[in-house]
Design an enzyme around this catalytic site. Structure first.
Site, PDB file in Angstrom:
ATOM      1  N   SER A  86     -12.793  -4.110  -0.047  1.00 54.76           N
ATOM      2  CA  SER A  86     -13.155  -3.629   1.285  1.00 54.76           C
ATOM      3  C   SER A  86     -14.663  -3.512   1.399  1.00 54.76           C
ATOM      4  O   SER A  86     -15.337  -3.093   0.454  1.00 54.76           O
ATOM      5  CB  SER A  86     -12.533  -2.259   1.549  1.00 54.76           C
TER       6      SER A  86
ATOM      7  N   ARG B 190       0.857  -1.195   0.000  1.00 53.08           N
ATOM      8  CA  ARG B 190       0.000   0.000   0.000  1.00 53.08           C
ATOM      9  C   ARG B 190       0.889   1.240   0.000  1.00 53.08           C
ATOM     10  O   ARG B 190       1.628   1.485   0.938  1.00 53.08           O
ATOM     11  CB  ARG B 190      -0.901  -0.008   1.238  1.00 53.08           C
TER      12      ARG B 190
ATOM     13  N   LYS C  35      -5.941   4.776   9.195  1.00 51.31           N
ATOM     14  CA  LYS C  35      -6.904   5.245   8.208  1.00 51.31           C
ATOM     15  C   LYS C  35      -8.010   5.981   8.956  1.00 51.31           C
ATOM     16  O   LYS C  35      -8.986   5.386   9.415  1.00 51.31           O
ATOM     17  CB  LYS C  35      -7.460   4.060   7.403  1.00 51.31           C
TER      18      LYS C  35
END
Length: 217
Positions: A113, A44, A142
Site C-alpha cells: 500500500s 483480508r 477503512k
C-alpha cells in the site's frame, strides 16, 4: 527480479470482507465475484483465529487457483507461507518491504500500500510487485485511510514500472472519475460484496474498470 504480476491482473481486484455475508458463505460470495470477472483476490481478516484463518485461506486458494487468478493474504506473512498462497499484501505499518520480500522469496507476489510518490518509489525499489494506492475516495471500510488525490495517483502511475491498483471508496458511480490517471485497475470491497447480486456487481465494475483503463491509452 522478475515481476510476478501483470497489469491486467489489476482490472478487478477484490478484497474479502465477511461483514457483508448475510446468509451466504465467504466461499460462495468469492465464487460469485470470480464468475463476474474478478481478476485478483485478496483475503483480508483482522479478527479471525489462526486455525480458522488457515482453513478459510486454503479453501479460497483453491477457488483462485481453479479460476487462474492471483491470490494473496493481507498482512499475515506467516499464514501466506503456511498455505502457500501466491503472495502477501502489506501496508506501510506492517513491516519493511525488503524484509517481507526476503521472508517470502523472489517468486511470491508482494503487494504494498502507498499513499505518496515517495512511498511508491521506495516500495518498488525494495521489491514490490504491485502497489495499492488509496484511499482515492472516502471509504467506510477503512476509516483511518488517508485520502490520495487524483494528481498523486497519476504521478505514482507515471513514475513506477510495476502495476498500480486504486483502492478506497470506489463504486459504480465514481469509478470513471479515475479515467486518465493511468491506473491499471480498481480494488473493491463493498462495491461488490455489499451488493444484492455479487456476480452482477462484479460484472458491472469489471466493465467500468476496462473502460477506465482504456482511457489511459
Amino acid at each position: 527480479m522478475k515481476n510476478n504480476v501483470k497489469k491486467e491482473d489489476m482490472l478487478l481486484y477484490i478484497v474479502t470482507d465477511r461483514s457483508w455475508l448475510g446468509e451466504s458463505t465467504l466461499e460462495e460470495e468469492v465464487c460469485a465475484a470470480i464468475d463476474g470477472g474478478a481478476t485478483f483476490l485478496q483475503i483480508r481478516e483482522k479478527d479471525m483465529a489462526h486455525q480458522d484463518f488457515l482453513h478459510e485461506a486454503r479453501n479460497l486458494k483453491e477457488l483462485a487457483r481453479a479460476a487462474g487468478i492471483p491470490y494473496v493474504i493481507n498482512d499475515e506473512v506467516e499464514i501466506a507461507l503456511e498455505v502457500d498462497a501466491d503472495g502477501v499484501h502489506i501496508g506501510q505499518s506492517d513491516g519493511a518491504v525488503a524484509e517481507t520480500r526476503k521472508k517470502i522469496g523472489p517468486n511470491k507476489i508482494l503487494g504494498v500500500s502507498a499513499q505518496t510518490l515517495e512511498q511508491a518509489l521506495a516500495a518498488e525499489k525494495e521489491g514490490a510487485d504491485y502497489l495499492g494506492v488509496g484511499a482515492v475516495f472516502s471509504t467506510s471500510t477503512k476509516t483511518d485511510a488517508k485520502a490520495v488525490s487524483f494528481e498523486t495517483l497519476k504521478s505514482i502511475c507515471s513514475s513506477v514500472k510495476i502495476p498500480v491498483v486504486a483502492i478506497g471508496g470506489i463504486s459504480e458511480e465514481n469509478l470513471l472519475e479515475l479515467s486518465g490517471s493511468k491506473v491499471d485497475g480498481v480494488a473493491v470491497i463493498s462495491a461488490v460484496f455489499a451488493q444484492p447480486d455479487t456476480r452482477a456487481a462484479a460484472q458491472k465494475i469489471r466493465k467500468l474498470s476496462e473502460k477506465m483503463v482504456k482511457s489511459n491509452d
